[in-house]
Design a protein around this motif. Structure first.
Motif, mmCIF file in Angstrom:
data_model
loop_
_atom_site.group_PDB
_atom_site.id
_atom_site.type_symbol
_atom_site.label_atom_id
_atom_site.label_comp_id
_atom_site.label_asym_id
_atom_site.label_seq_id
_atom_site.Cartn_x
_atom_site.Cartn_y
_atom_site.Cartn_z
ATOM 1 N N GLN A 32 61.931 72.750 58.878
ATOM 2 C CA GLN A 32 61.677 73.191 57.558
ATOM 3 C C GLN A 32 60.772 74.144 57.564
ATOM 4 O O GLN A 32 59.685 74.201 58.422
ATOM 5 C CB GLN A 32 61.228 71.557 56.782
ATOM 6 N N ASP A 33 60.350 74.715 56.226
ATOM 7 C CA ASP A 33 59.555 75.563 56.283
ATOM 8 C C ASP A 33 57.921 74.787 56.441
ATOM 9 O O ASP A 33 57.631 74.036 55.443
ATOM 10 C CB ASP A 33 59.544 76.437 54.952
ATOM 11 N N LYS A 64 62.161 80.572 58.714
ATOM 12 C CA LYS A 64 61.118 79.774 58.162
ATOM 13 C C LYS A 64 59.793 79.886 58.730
ATOM 14 O O LYS A 64 59.849 80.349 59.945
ATOM 15 C CB LYS A 64 61.597 78.224 58.392
#
Length: 92
Positions: A32-33, A64
């Motif tokens: 995830q970011d 990301k």
């Protein structure tokens, strides 16, 4: 007589460092970011074996912003990570 006797000697293969390769495409698939990708996380995801060194290659794209901690990076991987605002940390 030289042909009859078995050849014996030293092999460095038991002492060689094992290097696991992970690509940016593989990292992109589960992060995830803002995540921090460590060696332990990759072992948990079964992308790296325990006791191996980690090298990140630039195959694929990264979209990301992540921080990746590895033993080695390819030049393209460092450029791709920093291009999206991430960070490539070299560990010992």
């Amino acid at each position: 007589i030289a042909r009859r006797l078995p050849k014996r000697g030293f092999s460095n293969s038991p002492f060689a460092s094992k290097i696991g390769v992970v690509t940016l495409r593989q990292i992109e698939s589960f992060v995830q970011d803002g995540d921090v990708v460590t060696k332990d996380l990759l072992i948990e995801k079964r992308l790296l074996k325990k006791g191996w060194l980690l090298k990140v290659l630039a195959t694929g794209t990264l979209t990301k912003k992540v921080t990746i901690e590895a033993h080695a990076f390819s030049n393209g991987a460092v450029q791709a990570i920093t291009r999206v605002g991430g960070e490539a940390k070299v560990i010992q």
